[in-house]
Write a protein that holds these residues in place. Structure first.
Motif, PDB file in Angstrom:
ATOM      1  N   LEU A 253       0.981  -1.249   0.114  1.00 21.13           N
ATOM      2  CA  LEU A 253       0.010  -0.167   0.034  1.00 21.13           C
ATOM      3  C   LEU A 253       0.840   1.302   0.008  1.00 21.13           C
ATOM      4  N   LYS A 254       0.069   2.252  -0.380  1.00 21.99           N
ATOM      5  CA  LYS A 254       0.903   3.805  -0.469  1.00 21.99           C
ATOM      6  C   LYS A 254       1.031   4.346   0.976  1.00 21.99           C
ATOM      7  N   LYS A 255       2.189   4.083   1.725  1.00 23.90           N
ATOM      8  CA  LYS A 255       2.333   4.626   2.826  1.00 23.90           C
ATOM      9  C   LYS A 255       2.254   6.215   3.042  1.00 23.90           C
ATOM     10  N   GLY A 256       2.305   6.915   2.034  1.00 20.74           N
ATOM     11  CA  GLY A 256       2.458   8.211   2.123  1.00 20.74           C
ATOM     12  C   GLY A 256       1.192   9.003   2.615  1.00 20.74           C
ATOM     13  N   LEU A 257      -0.001   8.274   1.926  1.00 21.36           N
ATOM     14  CA  LEU A 257      -1.266   8.797   2.079  1.00 21.36           C
ATOM     15  C   LEU A 257      -1.910   8.393   3.269  1.00 21.36           C
ATOM     16  N   PRO A 282     -10.937  -0.750   6.530  1.00 18.18           N
ATOM     17  CA  PRO A 282     -10.790  -1.497   5.182  1.00 18.18           C
ATOM     18  C   PRO A 282     -12.038  -1.896   4.586  1.00 18.18           C
ATOM     19  N   ALA A 283     -11.985  -2.043   3.353  1.00 17.86           N
ATOM     20  CA  ALA A 283     -13.313  -2.779   2.824  1.00 17.86           C
ATOM     21  C   ALA A 283     -12.666  -3.447   1.372  1.00 17.86           C
ATOM     22  N   ASP A 380       7.369  14.828  18.309  1.00 17.37           N
ATOM     23  CA  ASP A 380       7.440  14.528  16.938  1.00 17.37           C
ATOM     24  C   ASP A 380       8.421  13.813  16.440  1.00 17.37           C
ATOM     25  N   ASP A 381       8.083  12.674  15.745  1.00 16.48           N
ATOM     26  CA  ASP A 381       9.367  11.801  15.434  1.00 16.48           C
ATOM     27  C   ASP A 381       8.824  10.940  14.168  1.00 16.48           C
ATOM     28  N   PRO A 382       9.352  11.522  13.038  1.00 12.82           N
ATOM     29  CA  PRO A 382       8.714  11.052  11.625  1.00 12.82           C
ATOM     30  C   PRO A 382       9.271   9.419  11.447  1.00 12.82           C
ATOM     31  N   ARG A 383      10.408   9.047  11.998  1.00 17.92           N
ATOM     32  CA  ARG A 383      10.798   7.741  11.721  1.00 17.92           C
ATOM     33  C   ARG A 383       9.779   6.719  12.587  1.00 17.92           C
ATOM     34  N   ARG A 384       9.547   6.883  13.601  1.00 20.92           N
ATOM     35  CA  ARG A 384       8.586   6.465  14.551  1.00 20.92           C
ATOM     36  C   ARG A 384       7.190   6.307  13.998  1.00 20.92           C
ATOM     37  N   ASP A 385       6.732   7.265  13.494  1.00 18.41           N
ATOM     38  CA  ASP A 385       5.521   7.550  12.646  1.00 18.41           C
ATOM     39  C   ASP A 385       5.406   6.551  11.604  1.00 18.41           C
ATOM     40  N   ALA A 386       6.476   6.556  10.924  1.00 19.51           N
ATOM     41  CA  ALA A 386       6.552   5.638   9.519  1.00 19.51           C
ATOM     42  C   ALA A 386       6.558   4.269  10.158  1.00 19.51           C
ATOM     43  N   GLU A 387       6.923   3.861  11.056  1.00 13.85           N
ATOM     44  CA  GLU A 387       6.622   2.525  11.640  1.00 13.85           C
ATOM     45  C   GLU A 387       5.514   2.160  12.088  1.00 13.85           C
ATOM     46  N   TYR A 388       4.783   3.241  12.536  1.00 13.16           N
ATOM     47  CA  TYR A 388       3.191   3.029  13.037  1.00 13.16           C
ATOM     48  C   TYR A 388       2.368   2.854  11.662  1.00 13.16           C
ATOM     49  N   THR A 389       2.887   3.598  10.820  1.00 13.60           N
ATOM     50  CA  THR A 389       2.029   3.462   9.599  1.00 13.60           C
ATOM     51  C   THR A 389       2.155   2.205   8.882  1.00 13.60           C
ATOM     52  N   LYS A 390       3.501   1.538   8.894  1.00 12.20           N
ATOM     53  CA  LYS A 390       3.688   0.288   8.461  1.00 12.20           C
ATOM     54  C   LYS A 390       3.117  -0.802   9.043  1.00 12.20           C
ATOM     55  N   ALA A 391       2.710  -0.751  10.406  1.00 10.76           N
ATOM     56  CA  ALA A 391       2.167  -1.489  11.063  1.00 10.76           C
ATOM     57  C   ALA A 391       0.402  -1.435  10.654  1.00 10.76           C
ATOM     58  N   LEU A 392       0.035  -0.208  10.541  1.00 13.50           N
ATOM     59  CA  LEU A 392      -1.215   0.046   9.847  1.00 13.50           C
ATOM     60  C   LEU A 392      -1.556  -0.730   8.537  1.00 13.50           C
ATOM     61  N   SER A 393      -0.628  -0.452   7.489  1.00 14.23           N
ATOM     62  CA  SER A 393      -0.574  -1.071   6.352  1.00 14.23           C
ATOM     63  C   SER A 393      -0.640  -2.441   6.246  1.00 14.23           C
ATOM     64  N   ALA A 394      -0.048  -2.868   7.339  1.00  9.34           N
ATOM     65  CA  ALA A 394      -0.057  -4.377   7.236  1.00  9.34           C
ATOM     66  C   ALA A 394      -1.209  -5.113   7.884  1.00  9.34           C
ATOM     67  N   ARG A 395      -1.756  -4.283   8.764  1.00  9.15           N
ATOM     68  CA  ARG A 395      -3.135  -4.721   9.249  1.00  9.15           C
ATOM     69  C   ARG A 395      -4.223  -4.578   8.184  1.00  9.15           C
ATOM     70  N   ILE A 396      -4.271  -3.405   7.321  1.00 12.70           N
ATOM     71  CA  ILE A 396      -5.092  -3.131   6.359  1.00 12.70           C
ATOM     72  C   ILE A 396      -4.978  -4.321   5.370  1.00 12.70           C
ATOM     73  N   VAL A 397      -3.756  -4.767   4.879  1.00 11.45           N
ATOM     74  CA  VAL A 397      -3.765  -5.989   4.086  1.00 11.45           C
ATOM     75  C   VAL A 397      -4.055  -7.125   4.291  1.00 11.45           C
ATOM     76  N   GLY A 398      -3.863  -7.440   5.565  1.00 11.72           N
ATOM     77  CA  GLY A 398      -4.549  -8.436   6.477  1.00 11.72           C
ATOM     78  C   GLY A 398      -6.037  -8.465   6.214  1.00 11.72           C
ATOM     79  N   SER A 399      -6.542  -7.424   6.489  1.00 13.10           N
ATOM     80  CA  SER A 399      -8.259  -7.437   6.587  1.00 13.10           C
ATOM     81  C   SER A 399      -8.385  -7.412   5.041  1.00 13.10           C
TER      82      SER A 399
END
Lengths: 538, 338
Positions: A253-257, A282-283, A380-399
């Protein structure tokens, strides 16, 4: 409702501020260089563009290029602001609630009217068939959660993307579920589509031009998305970025958006907004037949190995294909399934009906703590946030995968393709697709045996919640699944995908067999290898 | 929940106690959690932990406790240093207590039996913890406790975790390097224990330095091959937790896995050998896990398989060596590292 003017000026202000702050840093990129990058990127894009809008873009950038070298730093910032404003203006939608209400309340009729305007006599004959499209879209899954959360925070709907028809269906489904309108992130190419442009322009769509590679454009787009979410406007975008070319369910998935959800949540917390929560829902849309299947799979298989990112001219812009598609859908009583997945927070945690984030064992937790430093301060911590978004992306893909609804066409295509593949050991995909032709038939009994085995494995996955089945797969026997699939395969596509002659089945279009089998890729079914490299999907 | 700003170490075994000492040496107060009341009292009153660290004097900055709830309530940075077979259970208890703003680091080398989960994966499954990292490297507790200089790697995807962990541990005798390949560091730390058993065997059989060097080199190759298949970065195997830890584990007679290899070479049965060592030898479970994993991942791992046969199928070490030496021709550096 979102105040468009305010959103736009907020977006421009934030992006401008950030670019200037970066320029002020030691070794930071000067404003002049940022504008030069835009000039370069846009010139490259405009070389290839044939859109009307390109003329005005060319004139604008010609002026920027003339002025940039001659002016003082203050003037450079002014030019930068003009560029950002231009991007923001293009992105911003034109949401009109009145139009939304009218169009969605009677979507099938509205569709007909639109089609009618293109060819009145022809479409009038079809009108009666189309009036009950309603029955052919099955809404299921976590609809109640979606409705509940919509009232408790800002919702981002993130569906799978198979077809341009997705936008129409999602818009209609949102209306049918009784939800307030959402804002779409739609590709610029959709706006120039004669059929859908009307809807897009009026359903609160904002524009995403995927041909614009300028980092400043991407930044403006993300900021727009973030600000709209902060305004509390529910949003819909396709996190896969583009329609799945292979037919497989998205795995990247596109992590940016996606990251905009977390950015908006963080900004809400910083401003102590009363309802700061952002929920991602997710749908999965599952089609028995896909309108543009042929164009998409051709693009996937394109000899160069690099498919086009944007397809402007495909089945979607030809109303005859629409009619054939819809007629096929209705006459064969096919059903498109829209399964809503479990809502998630921006960190990828499950969310309950009360809007509470849950840990992996279902215990409530306070997600704002993920952004704090231990002393109760937001950091603020962009690298931390990128990790969170990666976890989110993996959950969406699983869904996406768990809510994929298997249709008879997928089952039969998978079984047939597997038999063909095994009959040609050691052959690579491209050679296999070239070798298989109509003369190379399979015994129906062999196919049935394979389908039976496959249905068994699918039933096991379904029992474990790893996959869903349409009623026609769950309740039918092998012969019936085969019959339904062959019927579907024989109707819509220009040549039958698989055809029965006597007791033998003939692969009419191996590319499309491959396309429909890919929907079951990655579940380890029938011990088949994965044939769609997960990195290849853009 | 008074003052959640302390550094907490869970597990007062050999390595856990050493980590607590390191944190104390870096100038911080430490709360060291143990299950055993007896051990708590010994650390609190006599400032020793004889069973695990002998005569070493435990720093006055180390406070021992058996109250996990209190420890977690006060912790800003938490080190988990428990054996891999206790990791799931401790994680379950942490699930009830941990907070999303805490930083967690673990120093447990091994994979979970049966599931083959890495320790960080267990934490992610059982708790709300996200900001986590792993500590690994050539770190023989005995030497560190004597104050001999050593280095370690702290891997995390989160800059905050790297920074907090580094600040907690760094001192003039202990240098902390950072990385972001959590999976790689965990896998390297687990897999090297199997090679260490082979090294112990070789030492006891007096096979010489050439044999040992060959074992270590082939060992790191096989570790890398499997590690990469399981998601590790190739370069991690050249780092502290890869070649660094492997060399020390294979060279040092202190290593439990090495001791196990020695005992096996003397002809002891696995159970007898383990009983004689008196501590957990992670390499035994890891050898079993690797055997199961290699059924699913088509990776060629002759050395690992032979260790498994020696451990569980009664193959004699001498025969295993002979079989390894007469395998078909093979590449030196595996393709994945070339």
């Amino acid at each position: 409702m979102v105040d468009e003017k305010r959103v736009k000026s907020e977006v421009v202000g934030r992006v401008l501020e950030r670019v200037r702050a970066r320029a002020a840093l030691d070794g930071g990129r000067p404003v002049e260089e940022v504008v030069n990058e835009t000039l370069y990127q846009e010139r490259e894009r405009l070389k290839r563009s044939r859109l009307e809008r390109a003329e005005s873009d060319r004139a604008f950038y010609a002026r920027v290029q003339r002025e940039l070298p001659k002016i003082a730093p203050v003037g450079q910032t002014k030019l930068l602001k003009e560029v950002i404003e231009r991007y923001a203006a293009e992105i911003c939608g034109h949401f009109d609630e009145r139009v939304y209400t009218v169009t969605t309340r009677a979507l099938p009729t509205a569709l007909n009217l639109l089609l009618t305007s293109l060819s009145p006599q022809r479409v009038l004959r079809e009108l009666s068939v189309l009036s009950n499209l309603d029955e052919h879209l099955v809404l299921e899954g976590e609809i109640e959660s979606l409705k509940a959360l919509e009232k408790l925070g800002t919702v981002v709907l993130v569906p799978t993307h198979s077809s341009n028809f997705d936008s129409v269906l999602m818009g209609y489904a949102i209306f049918r579920m009784g939800l307030p309108p959402v804002t779409y992130g739609a590709g610029l190419n959709l706006f120039s589509n004669p059929i859908i442009g009307f809807f897009m322009r009026h359903l609160g769509a904002y524009t995403v031009d995927r041909l614009k590679t300028d980092p400043l454009y991407r930044e403006t787009l993300k900021e727009y998305t973030t600000v709209v979410l902060e305004e509390g406007q529910d949003l819909l975008f396709f996190p896969g970025g583009t329609r799945s070319r292979s037919g497989a369910v998205e795995r990247h998935l596109k992590k940016g958006l996606l990251g905009c959800a977390l950015a908006a949540y963080r900004n809400n917390l910083a401003r102590q907004k009363s309802e700061p929560n952002v929920f991602l829902v997710p749908a999965t849309l599952s089609y028995p037949l896909v309108l543009e299947a042929s164009t998409l799979i051709d693009d996937y298989l394109a000899e160069t190995g690099r498919h086009r990112y944007i397809i402007i001219d495909d089945e979607f812009s030809r109303w005859q294909r629409w009619m054939a598609f819809l007629r096929g859908l209705i006459e064969m009583d096919l059903r498109i399934h829209l399964r809503v997945g479990r809502p998630l927070d921006p960190f990828g945690n499950d969310v309950d009906l009360a809007g509470r984030s849950l840990d992996p064992k279902g215990r409530p937790l306070d997600p704002s703590k993920y952004l704090e430093n231990g002393a109760g301060e937001l950091v603020d911590d962009p690298r931390r946030d990128a990790e969170y978004t990666k976890a989110l992306s993996a959950r969406i893909v699983g869904s996406f995968r768990a809510n994929n609804v298997v249709q008879p066409t997928h089952v039969v295509a998978f079984a047939v393709f597997e038999l063909l593949r095994r009959a040609h050991p050691g052959m690579d995909l491209y050679r296999l697709l070239r070798t298989v032709n109509d003369d190379l038939s399979l015994a129906q009994a062999d196919v049935e045996r394979e389908v039976e085995r496959l249905l068994g494995e699918i039933a096991t996955l379904a029992r474990d919640g790893k996959l869903e089945r349409s009623s026609s797969v769950a309740e039918s026997d092998v012969a019936e699944v085969l019959r339904q699939a062959l019927r579907s395969f024989g109707t819509y596509h220009t040549q039958p995908v698989i055809e029965r002659r006597g007791v033998r089945l003939h692969p009419g279009d191996p590319r499309l067999i491959f396309y429909y089998r890919n929907r079951l890729e990655g579940y380890g079914l029938l011990g088949a290898p994965d044939l769609v490299p997960s990195r290849r999907e853009p | 929940m008074s003052d959640p700003s302390r550094i907490v170490v869970l597990g007062a075994g050999n390595w856990g106690t050493t980590v607590a000492q390191l944190v104390a040496a870096a100038g911080h107060e430490v709360l060291l959690w143990t299950r055993s009341e007896e051990q708590r009292q010994e650390i609190q009153s006599a400032h020793t932990n004889r069973r695990y660290t002998g005569e070493v004097e435990i720093s006055a900055r180390v406070e021992a406790t058996t109250d996990l709830e209190r420890a977690i309530a006060q912790g800003a940075v938490v080190f988990i240093v428990v054996p891999s077979n206790a990791f799931r259970e401790v994680s379950r208890r942490l699930g009830e207590l941990a907070r999303p703003d805490q930083v967690y680091l673990h120093g447990t080398k091994g994979l979970e039996l049966g599931t083959h989960r890495r320790m960080s994966e267990i934490l992610l499954e059982e708790t709300c913890i996200r900001q986590l990292g792993v500590l690994s490297g050539p770190n023989i507790a005995t030497e560190i406790l004597r104050g001999q200089p050593a280095g370690t790697v702290l891997a995390s995807r989160y800059p905050r975790v790297q920074e907090a962990g580094r600040r907690a541990l760094q001192s003039k005798d202990f240098r902390v390097f950072t990385g972001d390949d959590v999976a790689g560091v965990e896998l390297a730390g687990a897999l090297k224990n199997v090679v260490a058993i082979a090294a112990g065997v070789a030492d006891e059989m007096r096979l010489g330095e050439n044999t040992k060097a060959m074992l270590i080199t082939r060992g790191i190759s096989e570790m890398a091959k499997l590690g990469i298949a399981l998601g590790a970065e190739p370069s991690t195997f050249f780092g502290m937790s890869g070649i660094g830890d492997l060399v020390v584990t294979c060279e040092s007679p202190h290593s439990r896995n090495h001791k196990l290899g020695v005992a096996l070479a003397k002809g002891a049965k696995l159970e007898e050998a383990l009983a004689a060592i008196g501590m957990v030898a992670e390499g035994v479970n890891t050898a079993k896990a690797v055997q199961e994993l290699s059924q699913r991942w088509p990776v060629d791992l002759p050395l690992f398989h032979k260790v498994h046969e020696v451990l569980f199928q009664g193959l004699s070490p001498a025969v295993a060596l002979e079989q390894l030496m007469t395998l078909p021709p093979a590449r030196d550096v595996p393709q994945v590292l070339a």
